[in-house]
Design an enzyme around this catalytic site. Structure first.
Site, PDB file in Angstrom:
ATOM      1  N   THR A 267       0.789  -1.221   0.000  1.00  0.00           N
ATOM      2  CA  THR A 267       0.000   0.000   0.000  1.00  0.00           C
ATOM      3  C   THR A 267       0.828   1.281   0.000  1.00  0.00           C
ATOM      4  O   THR A 267       0.296   2.339  -0.234  1.00  0.00           O
ATOM      5  CB  THR A 267      -0.974   0.037   1.192  1.00  0.00           C
ATOM      6  OG1 THR A 267      -0.216  -0.143   2.376  1.00  0.00           O
ATOM      7  CG2 THR A 267      -2.017  -1.045   1.069  1.00  0.00           C
TER       8      THR A 267
ATOM      9  N   GLY B 100      -2.618   2.234   6.729  1.00  0.00           N
ATOM     10  CA  GLY B 100      -2.457   0.897   6.162  1.00  0.00           C
ATOM     11  C   GLY B 100      -1.102   0.355   6.578  1.00  0.00           C
ATOM     12  O   GLY B 100      -0.585   0.706   7.616  1.00  0.00           O
ATOM     13  N   CYS B 101      -0.541  -0.511   5.788  1.00  0.00           N
ATOM     14  CA  CYS B 101       0.780  -1.028   6.099  1.00  0.00           C
ATOM     15  C   CYS B 101       1.572  -1.153   4.809  1.00  0.00           C
ATOM     16  O   CYS B 101       1.040  -0.882   3.755  1.00  0.00           O
ATOM     17  CB  CYS B 101       0.671  -2.365   6.810  1.00  0.00           C
ATOM     18  SG  CYS B 101       1.474  -2.326   8.397  1.00  0.00           S
ATOM     19  N   VAL B 102       2.863  -1.585   4.926  1.00  0.00           N
ATOM     20  CA  VAL B 102       3.706  -1.648   3.728  1.00  0.00           C
ATOM     21  C   VAL B 102       3.007  -1.787   2.413  1.00  0.00           C
ATOM     22  O   VAL B 102       2.479  -2.636   1.927  1.00  0.00           O
ATOM     23  CB  VAL B 102       4.737  -2.787   3.806  1.00  0.00           C
ATOM     24  CG1 VAL B 102       6.059  -2.173   4.100  1.00  0.00           C
ATOM     25  CG2 VAL B 102       4.359  -3.848   4.803  1.00  0.00           C
TER      26      VAL B 102
END
Ligand SMILES: Cc1cc2nc3c(=O)[nH]c(=O)nc-3n(C[C@H](O)[C@H](O)[C@H](O)COP(=O)(O)OP(=O)(O)OC[C@H]3O[C@@H](n4cnc5c(N)ncnc54)[C@H](O)[C@@H]3O)c2cc1C
Lengths: 413, 105
Positions: free
Chosen positions: A199, B103-105
């Site tokens: 993301t 969110g995350c990575v």
């Protein structure tokens, strides 16, 4: 004599105990660690068990062996913390008083939180997790004889520990089936509650192609409502159905139940702390380290390591009655296995997204950020050695607690 | 931070249009933001929006997750998906004038 009680002797509890023992006066402070049993697992190793790279026995060691001899470990199940009386009760009746308390009891996968997920006759038959020793071991057995079909790898909800592990599982599975000559018999789908697999924009740009290249289907923004174990499909809140023959799930990750019973947790039983100091937002004698707290950083061993360096300084200042000056920046450093003997590396914090570059020596490496290399994969495997021999004993690491911008390629706006 | 004008009010937003100043929000603006993303704010839909506003303030500036809206706020997740289709957490945050949920990575 004052009592520091550390709940949980896993990654964070062990590091904190060993480091504090060196920093605190032995006459003034007694340190006690509490954990259920003596089995300390190297959890990153769970990822490799299903594919036979590690045996289940290889990831487990004695907890006692890694906690300094002058720190007693009390074995038992924590039942409750009484934050007013400043005591910890175990289910076996033991009561431990404390002056300062560290909660480091981590998070565990909770298949019971999704209806139908742990149904008898399907859990560990065609539905598995790989976030526990039992799950990873059962899945290894399953994969040995699995003939192929629809493999669905799914994350229930964020946050989870090691947020990249499910993607790593997907890449390793894809490479595993290819190497076994059965890739064309397996349809792989990755199901995530997030809007895409990666993301953060730069990460997504460097890694997004991997899924398409390897013919892995993506189902995003997927919030699972239940598992229909009879029909073998996932059903989401907005009624999208994803059929599976083999479901590998990362169930909801929750903090320990005693945290909730003690009134110390949020809706996921995580302990709310100040994200820079790690001190509880409610009690000034309770800290929470590692996966157990609610800081908006990745839940990872590397984060716990960086966080604890800041925590030690803060703890010492706190007991000396001084203001806390240590400020954790959310630094995380994670290897991402991408299959075929390669891995990527990412290094980031609260404010900086993962960027490409070289690590840890700018321009040289030997590791490359956001790039698939064999050296990164060696790094990932070497992490197991570093975990037991450098991190747990609390020896210094060649990487600073605060993230460094040198060596990173910053995009020009 | 970019500034945009909605319903005659100047507001600060991020690159994706999420409001960045908690105190610039009004219910009237919330309605306009909902219109902008095609969400109809029924009486039922106001419940979670007000919860988001209060919880954000009480929790020191964290946009609540969908789980928190259901377990702490007491709103049914399935209904949230009906009222704010596809991306309820993101849409509710947008309408409530709060930062996009992390969110995350
Ligand atoms: C599959 C997988 C892959 C991963 N890969 C990586 C990776 O590559 N890199 C990385 O940095 N991190 C990785 N991680 C994450 C890492 O393992 C965790 O973030 C780390 O172990 C967290 O440490 P902790 O001390 O907070 O919790 P833990 O290490 O889980 O320790 C918690 C301890 O508390 C004890 N406990 C809990 N409740 C109670 C109770 N009621 N009574 C008594 N004792 C209790 C438990 O027995 C346990 O020993 C991975 C995790 C998984 C599952």
């Amino acid at each position: 004599m004052k009592n520091l009680v550390i709940l949980g002797g896993g990654t964070a509890g062990t590091m904190a105990a060993n480091k504090l023992r060196k920093a605190l006066d032995k006459v003034e402070w007694q340190i006690t660690v509490v954990d259920r049993h003596d089995k300390h697992d190297y959890q990153p190793g769970y990822l490799f068990i299903p594919f036979g790279t590690y045996t289940p026995e290889e990831v487990t060691r004695s907890r006692r062996k890694y906690v300094s001899d002058d720190i007693p470990i009390v074995y038992g199940d924590i039942d409750r913390v009484d934050a007013e009386a400043r005591t910890v009760s175990l289910t076996n009746g033991t009561v431990l008083p404390y002056d300062q308390l560290v909660i480091a009891t981590g998070v565990t996968p909770r298949p019971d939180q999704t209806p139908g997920m742990d149904d008898e006759g399907s859990w560990y038959v065609d539905v598995f997790d790989f976030y526990t020793h039992e799950g990873a071991t059962a899945l290894a057995k399953k994969l040995e004889t699995w003939k192929g079909g629809k493999l669905v790898v799914q994350v229930v909800e964020m946050p989870i520990k090691c947020p990249v592990a499910p993607l790593e599982f997907v890449f390793l599975a894809e490479s595993f089936f290819t190497e076994r000559g059965m890739r064309d018999q397996v349809e792989i789908t990755y199901v995530t509650p997030l809007p895409s697999a990666f993301t953060k924009p730069i990460c997504s740009e460097h890694m997004g192609h991997l899924l398409t290249e390897r013919k892995i289907a993506l189902e995003s923004d997927y919030m699972v409502e239940r598992v229909d174990s009879a029909e073998k499909m996932l059903v989401s809140y907005d009624e999208r159905q994803v059929p599976y023959d083999l479901l590998v799930t990362v169930p909801l990750n929750m903090g320990a139940d005693f945290v909730a019973r003690s009134g110390l947790g949020n809706e996921l039983n995580l302990v709310p702390v100040d994200k820079h100091t790690l001190l509880s937002r409610t009690y000034d004698d309770i800290w929470a380290l590692g996966d157990a707290n609610d800081i908006p950083a990745s839940k990872a061993g590397s984060v716990a390591h960086f966080e604890i360096e800041v925590f030690i300084d803060n703890f010492l200042e706190h007991i000396a009655g001084k203001p806390l000056t240590g400020s954790f920046d959310g630094h995380a450093n994670c290897f991402i296995e991408t299959g075929y003997g390669k891995a990527m590396l990412i290094d980031f914090n609260y404010d900086t997204e993962p960027l490409p570059g070289k690590f840890p020596v700018p321009g040289v490496g030997p590791m490359s950020l956001l790039k698939e290399t064999k050296v990164n994969h060696m790094g990932k495997l070497a992490f197991r050695w570093a975990y037991w021999n450098v991190l747990m004993p609390g020896r210094p690491m060649p990487i600073g607690a605060a993230m460094s911008m040198t060596g990173k390629d910053v995009p020009v706006a | 931070m970019p500034v945009t004008t909605i319903e005659g009010h100047e507001i600060h937003v991020d690159a994706e249009g999420f409001m960045t100043e908690y105190d610039e929000w009004t219910e009237e603006l919330g309605k306009a933001l909902a219109d902008a993303i095609g969400v109809e704010l029924t009486d039922d839909a106001w419940g979670p929006i007000r919860f988001l506003r209060e919880d954000f303030k009480a929790e020191g500036g964290h946009t609540p997750t969908l789980r928190r809206v259901s377990t702490v706020g007491g709103f049914d997740t399935k209904k949230l998906f009906e009222m704010f289709p596809k991306k309820p957490a993101k849409k509710m945050a947008y309408i409530a004038g709060l930062p996009k949920p992390a969110g995350c990575v």
